[in-house]
Design a protein around this motif. Structure first.
Motif, PDB file in Angstrom:
ATOM      1  N   ALA A   1     -12.472 -47.176  -2.384  1.00  0.00           N
ATOM      2  CA  ALA A   1     -11.143 -47.179  -1.773  1.00  0.00           C
ATOM      3  C   ALA A   1     -10.127 -46.486  -2.664  1.00  0.00           C
ATOM      4  N   GLU A   2     -10.180 -46.768  -3.945  1.00  0.00           N
ATOM      5  CA  GLU A   2      -9.254 -46.150  -4.905  1.00  0.00           C
ATOM      6  C   GLU A   2      -9.415 -44.628  -4.909  1.00  0.00           C
ATOM      7  N   LEU A   3     -10.657 -44.163  -4.764  1.00  0.00           N
ATOM      8  CA  LEU A   3     -10.923 -42.726  -4.755  1.00  0.00           C
ATOM      9  C   LEU A   3     -10.146 -42.036  -3.635  1.00  0.00           C
ATOM     10  N   LEU A   4     -10.141 -42.649  -2.459  1.00  0.00           N
ATOM     11  CA  LEU A   4      -9.432 -42.030  -1.343  1.00  0.00           C
ATOM     12  C   LEU A   4      -7.921 -42.201  -1.465  1.00  0.00           C
ATOM     13  N   VAL A   5      -7.478 -43.331  -1.986  1.00  0.00           N
ATOM     14  CA  VAL A   5      -6.033 -43.523  -2.183  1.00  0.00           C
ATOM     15  C   VAL A   5      -5.495 -42.493  -3.169  1.00  0.00           C
ATOM     16  N   GLU A   6      -6.229 -42.271  -4.241  1.00  0.00           N
ATOM     17  CA  GLU A   6      -5.764 -41.365  -5.284  1.00  0.00           C
ATOM     18  C   GLU A   6      -5.897 -39.884  -4.897  1.00  0.00           C
ATOM     19  N   ASN A   7      -6.796 -39.579  -3.968  1.00  0.00           N
ATOM     20  CA  ASN A   7      -7.069 -38.173  -3.631  1.00  0.00           C
ATOM     21  C   ASN A   7      -6.770 -37.846  -2.171  1.00  0.00           C
ATOM     22  N   ALA A   8      -5.926 -38.648  -1.537  1.00  0.00           N
ATOM     23  CA  ALA A   8      -5.623 -38.434  -0.128  1.00  0.00           C
ATOM     24  C   ALA A   8      -5.032 -37.055   0.130  1.00  0.00           C
ATOM     25  N   ASP A   9      -4.260 -36.528  -0.832  1.00  0.00           N
ATOM     26  CA  ASP A   9      -3.619 -35.230  -0.627  1.00  0.00           C
ATOM     27  C   ASP A   9      -4.612 -34.069  -0.659  1.00  0.00           C
ATOM     28  N   MET A  10      -5.852 -34.335  -1.062  1.00  0.00           N
ATOM     29  CA  MET A  10      -6.863 -33.279  -1.142  1.00  0.00           C
ATOM     30  C   MET A  10      -7.758 -33.232   0.092  1.00  0.00           C
ATOM     31  N   ILE A  11      -7.592 -34.199   0.992  1.00  0.00           N
ATOM     32  CA  ILE A  11      -8.443 -34.275   2.177  1.00  0.00           C
ATOM     33  C   ILE A  11      -7.699 -33.671   3.358  1.00  0.00           C
ATOM     34  N   ARG A  12      -8.234 -32.593   3.895  1.00  0.00           N
ATOM     35  CA  ARG A  12      -7.567 -31.836   4.937  1.00  0.00           C
ATOM     36  C   ARG A  12      -8.543 -31.471   6.055  1.00  0.00           C
ATOM     37  N   PRO A  13      -8.028 -31.285   7.273  1.00  0.00           N
ATOM     38  CA  PRO A  13      -8.905 -30.974   8.409  1.00  0.00           C
ATOM     39  C   PRO A  13      -9.598 -29.626   8.259  1.00  0.00           C
ATOM     40  N   GLY A  14     -10.831 -29.577   8.748  1.00  0.00           N
ATOM     41  CA  GLY A  14     -11.565 -28.329   8.790  1.00  0.00           C
ATOM     42  C   GLY A  14     -12.209 -27.899   7.495  1.00  0.00           C
ATOM     43  N   LEU A  15     -12.068 -28.683   6.427  1.00  0.00           N
ATOM     44  CA  LEU A  15     -12.611 -28.303   5.128  1.00  0.00           C
ATOM     45  C   LEU A  15     -13.893 -29.079   4.838  1.00  0.00           C
ATOM     46  N   GLU A  16     -14.964 -28.353   4.531  1.00  0.00           N
ATOM     47  CA  GLU A  16     -16.217 -29.031   4.200  1.00  0.00           C
ATOM     48  C   GLU A  16     -16.100 -29.857   2.929  1.00  0.00           C
ATOM     49  N   GLU A  17     -15.277 -29.381   1.977  1.00  0.00           N
ATOM     50  CA  GLU A  17     -15.075 -30.152   0.749  1.00  0.00           C
ATOM     51  C   GLU A  17     -14.504 -31.531   1.068  1.00  0.00           C
TER      52      GLU A  17
END
Length: 350
Positions: free
Chosen positions: A202-218
């Motif tokens: 959960a912390e991983l997604l809270v801390e890196n939410a700004d890096m998760i974007r639509p259409g990106l395989e990463e």
């Protein structure tokens, strides 16, 4: 004398990455499964990837399910009796995976999970979520023998489904707090390893939410690995505790009070904002949870869920009645207090 034992069932293989759906046959081959495969899917994933899956097996059978229900499980079991499969392959989102998982358990055959959307952690967990009328049942079943998650397909899935998966993972943060509270106050069995893994995810997604974007395989890579970690945490715990606390009880009540208005992941995400406030007060991490959800384009208010304020308050005040699971809502919260927490966190505007 020490007599404690545990039996942890985990996937043997987890394959994640670009175009890995074309390696499904090889991944299944390494499991030494025998017999005819029965591919369990729903209309859209069948259209998107069904032929690519079938092309990798000799004489595969296919069952297309329209909805997730106990009747659908029974229908699949009847189909399986006619086909006599050696194993099941679940291709799609929550519906085919949950149905195949339950049916495989009843048929005493293994199943392989091939998610086409990253909308929930059921892709790897030993739990099935099946609706029945105005309620939803979480049913124990064996986890998949293997998970093959193609980030190409996952990145192309509707963004709202991916954000629901992210919100579902973020809600683990408060689920673990409820689990620890139950250990302290009710001596509920607790796994430090499972709790830490779930909380870290959960912390991983809270801390890196700004890096998760639509259409990106990463982004799909990060989200699906988080979903796998969450499912593994539940398998280690032997229960849904690492990923299901008061926030899930609130969501289950919303399913009854306002059915079909919002996705499960989005509901538990908004509920986790409020339950974190109840756990830690004004200085807790509820604002960080809210901000991470907002960064991911996930709902943070009742209005964004499409739910009336009164429906949310009704769910919050009655969630403790759902099941005998000790959480921060134990004994219930009255309407005045529910309005206060929902208002303080901005979930409702009054």
């Amino acid at each position: 004398m020490f007599e404690k034992t545990t039996w942890i069932k985990l996937p043997r293989n987890v394959l994640v990455g670009h175009d890995v759906i074309d390696d499904l046959g090889e991944a299944v081959g390494e499991l030494y499964l025998t017999g005819r495969p029965l591919i369990v899917t729903s209309p859209t994933p069948n259209e998107i990837a069904g032929d690519r899956v079938r092309a990798q097996f000799d004489d595969p059978a296919t069952a297309v399910v329209e909805d997730a229900s106990f009747d659908a499980v029974e229908e699949l079991k009847a189909t399986a009796e006619a086909v006599d499969p050696g194993y099941l392959i679940a291709l799609g989102g929550g519906k085919p995976i949950d149905i195949a998982k339950m049916a495989a358990d009843h048929l005493d055959v293994g199943f392989v999970s091939v998610p086409t959307v990253a909308s929930h952690d059921g892709i790897v967990s030993g739990r099935s979520s099946i609706p029945e009328g105005d309620t939803r049942h979480s049913v124990a079943a064996d986890p998949p023998l293997a998970v093959v998650a193609d980030t190409t397909l996952l990145a192309e899935a509707p963004w709202r489904l991916t954000t629901a998966g992210c919100a579902d993972i973020i809600s683990n943060y408060t689920a673990v707090k409820d689990w620890r509270l139950a250990r302290r106050l009710r001596n509920v069995e607790y796994s430090e390893y499972a709790g830490a893994l779930s909380e870290m995810t959960a912390e991983l997604l809270v801390e890196n939410a700004d890096m998760i974007r639509p259409g990106l395989e990463e982004s799909a890579w990060v989200v699906v690995k988080a979903l796998v970690s969450s499912g593994v945490a539940m398998s280690i715990a032997g229960s849904s505790r690492p990923a299901s606390g008061a926030e899930h009880l609130i969501s289950h009540q919303l399913d009854r009070i306002a059915p079909g208005k919002a996705l499960h992941g989005h509901q538990v995400g908004v509920a986790s904002i409020m339950t974190e406030y109840l756990h830690s007060g004004e200085n807790g991490r509820w604002a960080a949870i809210r901000d991470a959800l907002a960064e991911l384009d996930a709902p943070t208010t009742a209005d964004e869920l499409g739910i009336e304020d009164a429906e949310l308050i009704a769910a919050l005040t009655s969630a403790h009645e759902i099941r005998d699971r000790y959480t921060i809502l134990q004994g219930g919260i009255n309407e005045e207090a529910a309005v206060e927490v929902a208002t303080a966190t901005g979930v409702i505007d009054r």
